[in-house]
Design a protein around this motif. Structure first.
Motif, short mmCIF file in Angstrom:
data_model
loop_
_atom_site.label_atom_id
_atom_site.label_comp_id
_atom_site.label_asym_id
_atom_site.label_seq_id
_atom_site.Cartn_x
_atom_site.Cartn_y
_atom_site.Cartn_z
N ILE A 136 0.86 -1.17 0.00
CA ILE A 136 0.00 0.00 0.00
C ILE A 136 0.90 1.23 0.00
N VAL A 137 0.64 2.13 -0.96
CA VAL A 137 1.45 3.34 -1.10
C VAL A 137 0.54 4.54 -0.92
N ASP A 138 0.94 5.53 -0.05
CA ASP A 138 0.09 6.70 0.20
C ASP A 138 0.25 7.73 -0.90
N GLU A 139 -0.44 8.89 -0.72
CA GLU A 139 -0.44 9.90 -1.77
C GLU A 139 0.93 10.54 -2.00
N GLN A 140 1.84 10.45 -1.00
CA GLN A 140 3.20 10.97 -1.18
C GLN A 140 4.14 9.93 -1.79
N VAL A 173 3.14 2.30 2.92
CA VAL A 173 2.47 2.25 4.23
C VAL A 173 2.62 0.86 4.84
N ASN A 193 -6.51 1.50 -7.42
CA ASN A 193 -6.65 2.71 -6.61
C ASN A 193 -7.60 2.46 -5.44
N LEU A 248 -9.02 6.45 0.33
CA LEU A 248 -7.81 6.90 1.02
C LEU A 248 -6.91 7.73 0.12
N ASN A 249 -7.22 7.76 -1.18
CA ASN A 249 -6.32 8.37 -2.16
C ASN A 249 -4.96 7.67 -2.13
N TRP A 250 -4.97 6.36 -1.81
CA TRP A 250 -3.77 5.55 -1.80
C TRP A 250 -3.85 4.54 -2.96
N LYS A 251 -2.76 3.80 -3.15
CA LYS A 251 -2.70 2.81 -4.20
C LYS A 251 -2.37 1.43 -3.62
#
Length: 587
Positions: free
Chosen positions: A236-240, A244, A272, A276-279
């Protein structure tokens, strides 16, 4: 002995071998090479699609867990009574009673209904209500067992950016997932949501604020199961662009920024997480199809060797072509002599062998048509006789059943009458079988069960029936209505006192299937027994018994049919024998 003539030409067989090499071996090798390339690409695409499907399942699981938390917030958001208690400002004992008698039990029951472990924090605008909070080891409310809650006044949020910048309220829809305060350090994430005055959905006045915190490991627990192959992983990768959490064998660890260069050796699939706007990113090793490629290469080599072997044998075939043509003609003539007129031969070219083969094929076709015409004529005749014989049974049964229905109606037994009519309808629905004479044994047994249900309604406790049927015979065929006439005969003529017992059995014996109808009734006199299997109408009882025997013999042959043994006062045993034939549609 004649001297061998010197050849000054390339033999026909050699030319044919060269042609084979050019037009078969080379295309086979090219096709194998192309198939290998296509298979590798297809395997990669299939792996990508399979992993995308797995990622979609993981995403659905994550959304399910997020919905669980959101449902907790909604239960509190739309609870008008909770809002009433949070707004009341009497102070003193009333505030204490409000918290202890409704608010706290309501919060606890809501948390207990959730599937996820979570920490609920309620920030209240009403300062007359007491703050209720706990001390947690290491400041982590989720370090213990079960879900917990705390109550604070709203002034504790003043100056908090995540509260001050919270979006404007849209009734029932505004909520956000964020990592606030120490969430990131503790591996947690929070759902933020207002509590509003529910009696005025237009003003949307805030009366409190919810923060529901859950562990990231709980929310993304399904990542551990999302591995398609050895070496695959998920993260899981956050918006930056910071990782995660992750699972599998990747060298990338949580807290590190995602370096695209480290993904060059992987097949990357993304989904997507819009809330959470995460990937959600899945990584598959680039060599995942290597084993399949080796297998295809091995098969290609094997097929090539087989082709060379086949063409070596083709040379022998060419050298003996004329002898083989003669052998084929003789084989066809032998087949015709033995009665097999389906055999055909085909020769290429326009020589004498071709003309002979066409003449033999035409002769076999014409003779076969003549035989089939005679055979079909005989079959139609037998089917007409069979239908005529079978038509003698159904009216007799219908007459008896309608007589019983009439008696029930006369005596006003409506329930039994209704049950008998339904069973009669079921019996004839099964009896019709779309007009088929030959049916599966399973359908025959369903028919007799429907018939016995009719008779049970008629006779009640005076009749008892047992079934002993081998399940292995269900897939075989029989002509229909071979059991019912015998059971009907028992119920009409075999009563010995006020009770009768009937046992129906069915079992496979070598290449035959044997049914038995056994009763403990009155039995039959030897003279009556001798007449039963004679032409229909010889005796007053057992009208359909001889009919069944004739139908079985007509359809299956004289070695099958009905055999009856009986003793006066001891009962009767009817044995019905048919061949073991698999029913159409059975494997």
């Amino acid at each position: 002995m004649k001297p061998k003539s010197k050849r000054d030409y390339v033999p026909f067989g050699h030319k044919l071998m060269i042609t084979y090499c050019v037009f078969i071996i080379i295309p086979v090798l090219l096709a194998a090479y192309m198939a290998n390339m296509i298979f590798v690409e297809s395997a990669q695409e299939n792996a990508r699609e399979n992993y995308r499907s797995m990622l979609s399942q993981v995403k659905d699981n994550i959304n399910y867990r997020m919905d669980d938390v959101a449902n907790v917030s909604s239960m509190l958001y739309f609870d008008t009574r909770l809002a009433l208690h949070l707004r009341q400002s009497k102070g003193g004992y009333e505030s204490y009673a409000s918290m202890t008698e409704y608010v706290l039990p309501r919060i606890q029951s809501t948390l207990d209904a959730a599937h996820n472990k979570m920490h609920l924090t309620v920030f209240m605008h009403n300062e007359t209500l007491p703050e209720i909070y706990h001390a947690y080891p290491g400041g982590n409310a989720l370090s213990g067992m079960g879900s917990v809650y705390d109550f604070y006044h709203i002034d504790r949020l003043h100056g908090k950016p995540w509260y001050e910048t919270f979006p404007a309220e849209q009734y029932g829809a505004t909520m956000e997932w964020r990592q606030v305060e120490r969430d990131a350090a503790l591996g947690q994430i929070s759902l933020l949501r207002r509590l509003i005055e529910p009696n005025d959905p237009f003003e949307l006045k805030e009366i409190g604020f919810l923060r529901i915190t859950t562990r990231i490991s709980d929310l993304f627990e399904s990542l551990e199961a999302g591995r398609l192959a050895e070496g695959s992983s998920m993260m899981i990768v956050d918006e930056q662009g910071v990782i995660v959490t992750s699972s599998g064998g990747t060298v990338l660890q949580p807290g590190q920024p995602l370096d695209q260069r480290s993904l060059d050796d992987y097949m990357v699939v993304e989904e997507n997480l819009n809330r959470l706007n995460w990937k959600l990113i899945g990584l598959l090793p680039g060599d995942i199809t290597e084993a399949a490629t080796r297998q295809v290469t091995g098969w290609t080599i094997l097929i090539g060797l087989l082709c060379y072997l086949i063409f070596a044998m083709a040379g022998l075939y060419i050298s003996r072509s004329f002898a083989r043509k003669v052998s084929k003609i003789v084989a066809v003539l032998d087949a015709f002599r033995e009665g097999d007129f389906h055999k055909r031969i085909q020769f290429k070219g326009r020589d004498e062998f071709t003309r002979i083969s066409l003449a033999l094929n035409d002769m076999g076709h014409n003779i076969q048509e003549l035989i089939e015409e005679v055979y079909l004529s005989n079959i139609r005749k037998k089917e007409a006789e069979l239908e005529s014989l079978q038509a003698q049974i159904n009216p007799h049964f219908l007459y008896n059943t309608l007589s019983s229905i009439s008696r029930l109606a006369k005596f006003g037994e409506v329930d039994r009458l209704h049950r008998m009519v339904l069973d009669l309808a079921k019996f004839y629905r099964l009896s019709l079988n779309e007009g088929r004479t030959v049916i599966p044994i399973k359908h025959e047994l369903e028919q007799i069960e429907a018939y016995m249900s009719i008779q049970k309604t008629k006779f009640g406790d005076g009749m008892t029936v047992w079934y002993e049927i081998d399940p292995d015979i269900m897939g075989y065929e029989t002509i229909k209505l071979i059991l019912q006439p015998f059971v009907e005969n028992v119920l009409e003529h075999a009563w010995y006192g006020d009770r009768i017992n009937i046992r129906i059995t069915g079992a496979a014996m070598e290449e035959r299937i044997v049914f038995q109808v056994i009763d403990d009734g009155l039995g039959m006199h030897p003279d009556t027994l001798r007449q039963l299997l004679g032409p229909p109408g010889n005796v007053s009882i057992g009208y359909g018994i001889g009919n069944v025997d004739q139908r079985i013999k007509l359809h299956y042959g004289q070695q099958y049919g009905v055999h009856i043994t009986s003793r006066l006062g001891a009962g009767t045993t009817v044995e019905i024998t048919i061949p073991k034939r698999v029913s159409a549609g059975q494997p």
